[in-house]
Write a protein that holds these residues in place. Sequence first.
Motif, PDB file in Angstrom:
ATOM      1  N   ALA A 208       0.841  -1.203   0.000  1.00  0.00           N
ATOM      2  CA  ALA A 208       0.000   0.000   0.000  1.00  0.00           C
ATOM      3  C   ALA A 208       0.878   1.256   0.000  1.00  0.00           C
ATOM      4  CB  ALA A 208      -0.923  -0.002   1.217  1.00  0.00           C
ATOM      5  N   ALA A 209       1.908   1.278   0.858  1.00  0.00           N
ATOM      6  CA  ALA A 209       2.798   2.440   0.942  1.00  0.00           C
ATOM      7  C   ALA A 209       3.559   2.649  -0.367  1.00  0.00           C
ATOM      8  CB  ALA A 209       3.794   2.262   2.093  1.00  0.00           C
ATOM      9  N   GLY A 210       3.792   1.556  -1.102  1.00  0.00           N
ATOM     10  CA  GLY A 210       4.487   1.639  -2.383  1.00  0.00           C
ATOM     11  C   GLY A 210       3.571   1.996  -3.540  1.00  0.00           C
ATOM     12  N   GLY A 211       2.279   2.264  -3.204  1.00  0.00           N
ATOM     13  CA  GLY A 211       1.342   2.742  -4.223  1.00  0.00           C
ATOM     14  C   GLY A 211       0.613   1.666  -5.009  1.00  0.00           C
ATOM     15  N   LEU A 212       0.654   0.402  -4.516  1.00  0.00           N
ATOM     16  CA  LEU A 212       0.032  -0.675  -5.309  1.00  0.00           C
ATOM     17  C   LEU A 212      -1.295  -1.181  -4.749  1.00  0.00           C
ATOM     18  CD1 LEU A 212       3.033  -2.895  -6.491  1.00  0.00           C
ATOM     19  CD2 LEU A 212       2.152  -0.767  -7.410  1.00  0.00           C
ATOM     20  N   GLY A 213      -1.830  -0.515  -3.721  1.00  0.00           N
ATOM     21  CA  GLY A 213      -3.142  -0.936  -3.211  1.00  0.00           C
ATOM     22  C   GLY A 213      -3.062  -2.150  -2.311  1.00  0.00           C
ATOM     23  N   THR A 214      -4.063  -3.015  -2.398  1.00  0.00           N
ATOM     24  CA  THR A 214      -4.114  -4.177  -1.495  1.00  0.00           C
ATOM     25  C   THR A 214      -3.672  -5.458  -2.197  1.00  0.00           C
ATOM     26  OG1 THR A 214      -6.373  -4.827  -2.079  1.00  0.00           O
ATOM     27  CG2 THR A 214      -6.133  -3.155  -0.347  1.00  0.00           C
ATOM     28  N   LEU A 215      -3.263  -6.425  -1.400  1.00  0.00           N
ATOM     29  CA  LEU A 215      -2.879  -7.733  -1.951  1.00  0.00           C
ATOM     30  C   LEU A 215      -4.076  -8.400  -2.624  1.00  0.00           C
ATOM     31  CD1 LEU A 215      -0.599  -9.189   0.897  1.00  0.00           C
ATOM     32  CD2 LEU A 215       0.133  -8.386  -1.364  1.00  0.00           C
ATOM     33  N   LYS A 220      -6.748 -10.300  -7.499  1.00  0.00           N
ATOM     34  CA  LYS A 220      -7.937 -10.344  -8.353  1.00  0.00           C
ATOM     35  C   LYS A 220      -7.586  -9.919  -9.781  1.00  0.00           C
ATOM     36  CE  LYS A 220     -12.767  -9.006  -8.822  1.00  0.00           C
ATOM     37  NZ  LYS A 220     -12.603  -9.187 -10.292  1.00  0.00           N
ATOM     38  N   LYS A 221      -6.781  -8.868  -9.872  1.00  0.00           N
ATOM     39  CA  LYS A 221      -6.331  -8.378 -11.173  1.00  0.00           C
ATOM     40  C   LYS A 221      -5.625  -9.498 -11.955  1.00  0.00           C
ATOM     41  CE  LYS A 221      -4.111  -4.150 -12.833  1.00  0.00           C
ATOM     42  NZ  LYS A 221      -3.326  -2.956 -12.497  1.00  0.00           N
ATOM     43  N   LEU A 222      -4.687 -10.157 -11.266  1.00  0.00           N
ATOM     44  CA  LEU A 222      -3.930 -11.243 -11.900  1.00  0.00           C
ATOM     45  C   LEU A 222      -4.848 -12.391 -12.314  1.00  0.00           C
ATOM     46  CD1 LEU A 222      -0.917 -11.269  -9.424  1.00  0.00           C
ATOM     47  CD2 LEU A 222      -0.746 -10.713 -11.855  1.00  0.00           C
ATOM     48  N   ASP A 223      -5.756 -12.770 -11.413  1.00  0.00           N
ATOM     49  CA  ASP A 223      -6.644 -13.894 -11.707  1.00  0.00           C
ATOM     50  C   ASP A 223      -7.619 -13.578 -12.833  1.00  0.00           C
ATOM     51  OD1 ASP A 223      -5.248 -15.220  -9.763  1.00  0.00           O
ATOM     52  OD2 ASP A 223      -6.841 -15.151  -8.245  1.00  0.00           O
ATOM     53  N   ASP A 224      -7.825 -12.279 -13.082  1.00  0.00           N
ATOM     54  CA  ASP A 224      -8.647 -11.868 -14.223  1.00  0.00           C
ATOM     55  C   ASP A 224      -7.817 -11.739 -15.502  1.00  0.00           C
ATOM     56  OD1 ASP A 224     -10.862 -11.792 -12.635  1.00  0.00           O
ATOM     57  OD2 ASP A 224     -10.844  -9.620 -12.303  1.00  0.00           O
ATOM     58  N   GLY A 225      -6.524 -12.111 -15.399  1.00  0.00           N
ATOM     59  CA  GLY A 225      -5.679 -12.098 -16.590  1.00  0.00           C
ATOM     60  C   GLY A 225      -5.011 -10.771 -16.892  1.00  0.00           C
ATOM     61  N   GLU A 226      -5.039  -9.828 -15.935  1.00  0.00           N
ATOM     62  CA  GLU A 226      -4.427  -8.515 -16.175  1.00  0.00           C
ATOM     63  C   GLU A 226      -2.984  -8.486 -15.682  1.00  0.00           C
ATOM     64  OE1 GLU A 226      -6.672  -4.945 -15.025  1.00  0.00           O
ATOM     65  OE2 GLU A 226      -8.363  -6.325 -14.687  1.00  0.00           O
ATOM     66  N   TYR A 227      -2.172  -7.668 -16.323  1.00  0.00           N
ATOM     67  CA  TYR A 227      -0.774  -7.486 -15.914  1.00  0.00           C
ATOM     68  C   TYR A 227      -0.750  -6.574 -14.692  1.00  0.00           C
ATOM     69  CZ  TYR A 227       4.236  -6.434 -16.435  1.00  0.00           C
ATOM     70  OH  TYR A 227       5.588  -6.301 -16.247  1.00  0.00           O
ATOM     71  N   ALA A 228       0.028  -6.947 -13.657  1.00  0.00           N
ATOM     72  CA  ALA A 228       0.003  -6.153 -12.426  1.00  0.00           C
ATOM     73  C   ALA A 228       1.397  -5.852 -11.870  1.00  0.00           C
ATOM     74  CB  ALA A 228      -0.826  -6.888 -11.361  1.00  0.00           C
ATOM     75  N   SER A 229       2.449  -6.260 -12.588  1.00  0.00           N
ATOM     76  CA  SER A 229       3.807  -6.064 -12.066  1.00  0.00           C
ATOM     77  C   SER A 229       4.174  -4.590 -12.027  1.00  0.00           C
ATOM     78  CB  SER A 229       4.817  -6.823 -12.920  1.00  0.00           C
ATOM     79  OG  SER A 229       4.512  -8.199 -12.924  1.00  0.00           O
ATOM     80  N   SER A 230       4.879  -4.180 -10.974  1.00  0.00           N
ATOM     81  CA  SER A 230       5.217  -2.769 -10.822  1.00  0.00           C
ATOM     82  C   SER A 230       6.242  -2.578  -9.707  1.00  0.00           C
ATOM     83  CB  SER A 230       3.948  -1.982 -10.474  1.00  0.00           C
ATOM     84  OG  SER A 230       4.261  -0.642 -10.209  1.00  0.00           O
ATOM     85  N   VAL A 231       7.023  -1.509  -9.812  1.00  0.00           N
ATOM     86  CA  VAL A 231       7.952  -1.143  -8.743  1.00  0.00           C
ATOM     87  C   VAL A 231       7.165  -0.581  -7.558  1.00  0.00           C
ATOM     88  CG1 VAL A 231       9.817   0.459  -8.119  1.00  0.00           C
ATOM     89  CG2 VAL A 231       9.796  -0.621 -10.372  1.00  0.00           C
ATOM     90  N   LEU A 232       7.565  -0.911  -6.342  1.00  0.00           N
ATOM     91  CA  LEU A 232       6.982  -0.258  -5.169  1.00  0.00           C
ATOM     92  C   LEU A 232       7.709   1.079  -5.002  1.00  0.00           C
ATOM     93  CD1 LEU A 232       6.082  -3.262  -4.678  1.00  0.00           C
ATOM     94  CD2 LEU A 232       6.255  -2.772  -2.246  1.00  0.00           C
TER      95      LEU A 232
END
Length: 250
Positions: A208-215, A220-232
């Motif tokens: 959350a502090a790194g700007g990526l929201g909740t686990l 859910k994003k990943l399981d829906d087939g969306e790309y979610a990788s990002s730097v914190l």
Amino acid sequence: GETQRFRTHVAYLANDELEGRGVGSKGIDQAADYIAAEFKGLGLEPAGDNGTYFQSFPMTLSPTLTDTGKLAFSGDTPRKQGVDFIPYNFSSDDAFRGGIVFCGYGIVNPDKQWDDFKDIDLTGSAALMFTDEPPSWADENGNPTPNAMLRNKIYNAKDRGAIAVLIVNTAPHEGATDHLPEFFAEGADAYGLPVLNVSRATVEGRVAAGGLGTLDALQKKLDDGEYASSVLAHMEVSGQAGLTRAKTTA
């Protein structure tokens, strides 16, 4: 005759007194001496170390936890081994420090046009990733694909320059709670970089502090087939697994 000779050998070598012939036990030396004596009796020419029937080789014993384990994230209290994180038995014990990159499930699967690393640079950073894989990938019996294997995920990150891998469990099933895996003090070769399982409670605030929201939202994003990788963003991690592997000669 022959049968009786085999029986005698097996009865001796499998005897409880030989302590399972485990590395470092007296029993393994007794077994070696017995076999050497049999070789001598058969008139075999010694071809081992220094004209003996023995060939020694180095072996790594099972890993054990030490009190040097530490983990700290920017803007957070230092974390405790066994409470907030636990190393895997194949982890190395190198100290590490760097940024953190969330890498989804840590999977590259061309069949599904899936690559959790396609738009990120892991060089010099710790890779943070979920266990498992999208549930829809399982076969009709619910068996996961090899993409879910930790070994594959860790090597994916290592090959791309990660300095450590932080594994966080996917959301626990209804009614279950998140828990660290037990440390298996079984012989496992090190994969060449630190690999820690970090509790969801520890990771949640950092993500959350790194700007990526909740686990949960990331999963859910990943399981829906969306790309979610990002730097914190503005987040660094440092630590050390806290384990040791004794060496012996067998």
